[in-house]
Design an enzyme around this catalytic site. Structure first.
Site, mmCIF file in Angstrom:
data_model
loop_
_atom_site.group_PDB
_atom_site.id
_atom_site.type_symbol
_atom_site.label_atom_id
_atom_site.label_comp_id
_atom_site.label_asym_id
_atom_site.label_seq_id
_atom_site.Cartn_x
_atom_site.Cartn_y
_atom_site.Cartn_z
ATOM 1 N N LYS A 175 -8.364 4.731 -2.720
ATOM 2 C CA LYS A 175 -8.134 3.797 -1.630
ATOM 3 C C LYS A 175 -9.216 2.732 -1.474
ATOM 4 O O LYS A 175 -8.959 1.688 -0.883
ATOM 5 C CB LYS A 175 -8.059 4.577 -0.303
ATOM 6 C CG LYS A 175 -6.873 5.501 -0.189
ATOM 7 C CD LYS A 175 -5.627 4.729 0.143
ATOM 8 C CE LYS A 175 -4.519 5.660 0.589
ATOM 9 N NZ LYS A 175 -3.306 4.929 0.950
ATOM 10 N N GLU B 225 1.236 0.327 0.280
ATOM 11 C CA GLU B 225 1.599 1.060 1.488
ATOM 12 C C GLU B 225 1.848 0.053 2.609
ATOM 13 O O GLU B 225 0.956 -0.720 2.975
ATOM 14 C CB GLU B 225 0.507 2.056 1.890
ATOM 15 C CG GLU B 225 0.402 3.214 0.911
ATOM 16 C CD GLU B 225 -0.525 4.318 1.400
ATOM 17 O OE1 GLU B 225 -1.261 4.090 2.377
ATOM 18 O OE2 GLU B 225 -0.524 5.405 0.793
ATOM 19 N N THR C 90 -7.889 -3.227 0.390
ATOM 20 C CA THR C 90 -6.914 -3.183 1.479
ATOM 21 C C THR C 90 -6.706 -4.635 1.897
ATOM 22 O O THR C 90 -7.675 -5.373 2.020
ATOM 23 C CB THR C 90 -7.428 -2.355 2.674
ATOM 24 O OG1 THR C 90 -7.644 -1.004 2.255
ATOM 25 C CG2 THR C 90 -6.435 -2.366 3.819
ATOM 26 N N GLU D 21 7.880 6.706 -2.640
ATOM 27 C CA GLU D 21 9.120 7.159 -2.028
ATOM 28 C C GLU D 21 10.338 6.520 -2.685
ATOM 29 O O GLU D 21 11.342 7.193 -2.952
ATOM 30 C CB GLU D 21 9.124 6.800 -0.550
ATOM 31 C CG GLU D 21 8.016 7.415 0.262
ATOM 32 C CD GLU D 21 7.894 6.713 1.591
ATOM 33 O OE1 GLU D 21 8.630 7.067 2.520
ATOM 34 O OE2 GLU D 21 7.050 5.796 1.695
ATOM 35 N N GLN E 111 -5.651 9.751 -6.569
ATOM 36 C CA GLN E 111 -5.682 10.531 -5.332
ATOM 37 C C GLN E 111 -5.264 11.977 -5.568
ATOM 38 O O GLN E 111 -5.822 12.901 -4.960
ATOM 39 C CB GLN E 111 -4.759 9.893 -4.286
ATOM 40 C CG GLN E 111 -4.817 10.569 -2.930
ATOM 41 C CD GLN E 111 -4.115 9.782 -1.849
ATOM 42 O OE1 GLN E 111 -3.821 8.612 -2.031
ATOM 43 N NE2 GLN E 111 -3.848 10.410 -0.728
ATOM 44 N N ASP F 44 -7.713 4.906 8.917
ATOM 45 C CA ASP F 44 -6.320 4.881 8.487
ATOM 46 C C ASP F 44 -5.628 6.142 8.984
ATOM 47 O O ASP F 44 -6.061 7.257 8.695
ATOM 48 C CB ASP F 44 -6.240 4.791 6.963
ATOM 49 C CG ASP F 44 -4.848 4.416 6.491
ATOM 50 O OD1 ASP F 44 -4.151 3.694 7.217
ATOM 51 O OD2 ASP F 44 -4.458 4.844 5.387
ATOM 52 N N GLU G 189 2.038 -1.066 6.133
ATOM 53 C CA GLU G 189 1.425 -0.594 7.372
ATOM 54 C C GLU G 189 1.254 -1.733 8.379
ATOM 55 O O GLU G 189 1.331 -2.913 8.030
ATOM 56 C CB GLU G 189 0.037 0.010 7.102
ATOM 57 C CG GLU G 189 0.025 1.160 6.112
ATOM 58 C CD GLU G 189 -1.286 1.928 6.118
ATOM 59 O OE1 GLU G 189 -1.979 1.921 7.162
ATOM 60 O OE2 GLU G 189 -1.619 2.536 5.084
ATOM 61 N N ASP H 221 -2.286 -1.093 2.427
ATOM 62 C CA ASP H 221 -3.353 -0.192 1.984
ATOM 63 C C ASP H 221 -3.001 0.327 0.594
ATOM 64 O O ASP H 221 -2.429 1.402 0.434
ATOM 65 C CB ASP H 221 -3.517 0.963 2.975
ATOM 66 C CG ASP H 221 -4.843 1.673 2.816
ATOM 67 O OD1 ASP H 221 -5.775 1.057 2.288
ATOM 68 O OD2 ASP H 221 -4.948 2.837 3.224
ATOM 69 N N HIS I 163 7.919 8.896 5.958
ATOM 70 C CA HIS I 163 7.054 8.843 4.781
ATOM 71 C C HIS I 163 6.419 10.207 4.539
ATOM 72 O O HIS I 163 6.413 10.707 3.410
ATOM 73 C CB HIS I 163 5.971 7.785 4.986
ATOM 74 C CG HIS I 163 4.889 7.801 3.959
ATOM 75 N ND1 HIS I 163 5.063 7.324 2.675
ATOM 76 C CD2 HIS I 163 3.600 8.254 4.013
ATOM 77 C CE1 HIS I 163 3.946 7.466 1.993
ATOM 78 N NE2 HIS I 163 3.044 8.035 2.777
ATOM 79 N N ARG J 167 -2.086 6.487 -6.802
ATOM 80 C CA ARG J 167 -1.558 7.823 -6.560
ATOM 81 C C ARG J 167 -2.112 8.874 -7.515
ATOM 82 O O ARG J 167 -2.341 10.020 -7.119
ATOM 83 C CB ARG J 167 -0.032 7.801 -6.670
ATOM 84 C CG ARG J 167 0.666 6.805 -5.738
ATOM 85 C CD ARG J 167 0.529 7.189 -4.301
ATOM 86 N NE ARG J 167 1.289 6.281 -3.424
ATOM 87 C CZ ARG J 167 1.274 6.329 -2.119
ATOM 88 N NH1 ARG J 167 0.538 7.212 -1.483
ATOM 89 N NH2 ARG J 167 1.986 5.468 -1.402
#
Length: 425
Positions: free
Chosen positions: A251, A197, A255, A372, A238, A125, A199, A231, A132, A235
C-alpha cells in the site's frame, strides 16, 4: 450534525460564471469545493481556490480570507465555515455586486496546476465496504467471509501520508516479496496483481486535544469534507506480508486523491438514512445516535473508468468498469469512523485523512476493485477493443468519478481522480 439546508442550496441559484450553469457541471454554485492551485509552469506557492464551473476562484484575492494555508481554513469552526460558504455563494450568484471585482480573481482550471488539497499529517484507512469485505473474504475464507469483529468495530489501519498524490499521479509498478503457493521460498520482483480501490477520503477539519474523545453527536463538526480516493493495492505483495500486522509495501507506494474537497455543507441535500440489515447488530452506544441513523449516510454515485495504453494510442476514450452508490456500500458512517478513531483519546489534526476503504455494491457491476470484478483473477474482463484484464497492466490509466443527484437538488460532482501505472524500475 451538520446537515442544514439553506439558501446556498437553492436549486434556482445561478452564477455569473456561465460554465457553472451548464447541465452536468460538476461545480455549480451549489457545490463550491476547496483545493489548492497555481498557474501552470509557475514555481509560486500554491493558493487556496474554490472551483466554480470550469474556473477556479482565488479565495484570498476575494478578501474573504487572509491566508494561503488550507490547513488554517480547515481548523476553523463550523460557524466560520458556513459563513464563508454563504459569502462565496452571495458573491458568485447572478447579479452580485462583487462580479467585476471577483472576475479578476478567476483562472481557467485548464490553465492551472492543482495539488493535494491540504497538508496531510496522518492517514488512516478503514474497511467500511461490507460487500467488498464479504466478496474478498469468500476468496480466502469461504466458510467465514467476515471476521467476528467486522459488524461491531470499524476496522482500520494507519497508512503512509508521504506517498499520497493528486489526480494525474504517475507511479512505478511496486516491487516487493511474493511467494507462490508451490514455492519453497519467496521471490522479489514487480507486483503481478496490481489493483485499484474505489474509496472516499474524509478530511478532518478542527482537531481534538490528546486525551479528549469526540462524541458522535459532535463528530461531523470535526469533518471538513469529502474527496475521491484511490488506494492502489499490490494484492500479491499483501498476501505474503499482511499477517500478522497488515499491509505494508502493498500500500505505501501510492495513494491518489482528487484535488477538490467537497464540504459537508454542500452534501447536505444528499444525506441518507443509516440502516443496518435485519438481524445485524446495532452499533454500540458510543457509535450510535438518532441523527446518525436519520442522516448519517452519504448518497454519492461512484464510477470506475479504465483507459489502456493501447486505447490511448488509438484515440479511444476510457470505458466504464463499474458504477455504484456509497449509501449501499458503506457499513459505517464518516461520523462513526471519526468517533471510533478518537474514543481512546487519539488526537486528530486539521488535514488528517480518513479513507473509507473499498466501496462496492452488492452487484458484480458495482465492484470497487479488480480483485472482486475478476474474482481474484479467475474471470478476466474483456474490454471493447478486445483487450483482457485480470489486474492492471503498465500504461493503464484508472479514473474514479463521483457525483450526487437527487430530485429537487442541483447535481454536484466530486470531480475525478486518475492515475497511471508505469513500468517498474
Amino acid at each position: 450534525m451538520n446537515t442544514m439546508i439553506n439558501a446556498t442550496h437553492d436549486p434556482k441559484l445561478r452564477s455569473w460564471v456561465a460554465s457553472a450553469n451548464q447541465a452536468g457541471c460538476d461545480f455549480p454554485i451549489q457545490n463550491l469545493p476547496f483545493g489548492r492551485f497555481r498557474a501552470t509552469g509557475s514555481s509560486e506557492a500554491f493558493r487556496i481556490g474554490v472551483a466554480i464551473g470550469d474556473q477556479v476562484l482565488d479565495l484570498k484575492a476575494t478578501g474573504l480570507i487572509d491566508t494561503d494555508d488550507m490547513n488554517v481554513l480547515l481548523a476553523q469552526g463550523v460557524a466560520e465555515r458556513q459563513a464563508l460558504r454563504a459569502a462565496l455563494s452571495e458573491g458568485l450568484r447572478e447579479g452580485s455586486a462583487r462580479q467585476a471585482e471577483w472576475a479578476k480573481a478567476l483562472s481557467a482550471q485548464s490553465a492551472v496546476e492543482l495539488t493535494v488539497p491540504c497538508r496531510i499529517g496522518d492517514y488512516t484507512d478503514f474497511y467500511t465496504g461490507i460487500h467488498h469485505a464479504v466478496t474478498v473474504g469468500k476468496l480466502f475464507r469461504p466458510d467465514q467471509p467476515l471476521m467476528p469483529n467486522y459488524k461491531w468495530v470499524p476496522i482500520g489501519y494507519h497508512g503512509r501520508a508521504s506517498s499520497i498524490g493528486v489526480s494525474g499521479q504517475r507511479f512505478k509498478r511496486p516491487q516487493g516479496q511474493t511467494k507462490a503457493p508451490d514455492a519453497q521460498v519467496p521471490s522479489f520482483g514487480p507486483s503481478k496483481r496490481l489493483d485499484y480501490e474505489l474509496e472516499l477520503g474524509f478530511v478532518v477539519g478542527q482537531g481534538n486535544a490528546l486525551g479528549e474523545p469526540v462524541a458522535i453527536a459532535d463528530a461531523e463538526s470535526h469533518l471538513f469534507g469529502v474527496t475521491l480516493l484511490n488506494d492502489w493495492s499490490a494484492r500479491d505483495l499483501q498476501a505474503w506480508e499482511y499477517q500478522p500486522l497488515g499491509p505494508f509495501l502493498a500500500k505505501n507506494f501510492a495513494t491518489t486523491l482528487s484535488p477538490w474537497i467537497v464540504t459537508l455543507e454542500a452534501l447536505a441535500p444528499f444525506r441518507a438514512k443509516f440502516e443496518r440489515a435485519a438481524g445485524d447488530p446495532q452499533p454500540l452506544p458510543y457509535l450510535d445516535s438518532a441523527a446518525n441513523r436519520e442522516r448519517g449516510a452519504l448518497d454519492i454515485t461512484l464510477e470506475v473508468w479504465l483507459q489502456t495504453a493501447k486505447m490511448r494510442e488509438a484515440g479511444e476514450p476510457a470505458v466504464r468498469l463499474t458504477r455504484g452508490n456509497t449509501a449501499e456500500a458503506a457499513y459505517w458512517t464518516a461520523a462513526q469512523l471519526l468517533t471510533h478513531h478518537t474514543v481512546n483519546g487519539c488526537n486528530l489534526q486539521p488535514g488528517d485523512l480518513l479513507g473509507s476503504g473499498t466501496l462496492s455494491g452488492p452487484k458484480p457491476d458495482e465492484a470497487g476493485s479488480l480483485l472482486e470484478l475478476t474474482l481474484g483473477g479467475k474471470n478476466p474482463i474483456t474490454l471493447p477493443n478486445g483487450e483482457r484484464r485480470t489486474f492492471l497492466e503498465d500504461g493503464d490509466t484508472l479514473s474514479l468519478r463521483g457525483c450526487c443527484e437527487r430530485a429537487g437538488a442541483v447535481r454536484i460532482g466530486l470531480g475525478e481522480v486518475s492515475g497511471t501505472v508505469l513500468a517498474a524500475g
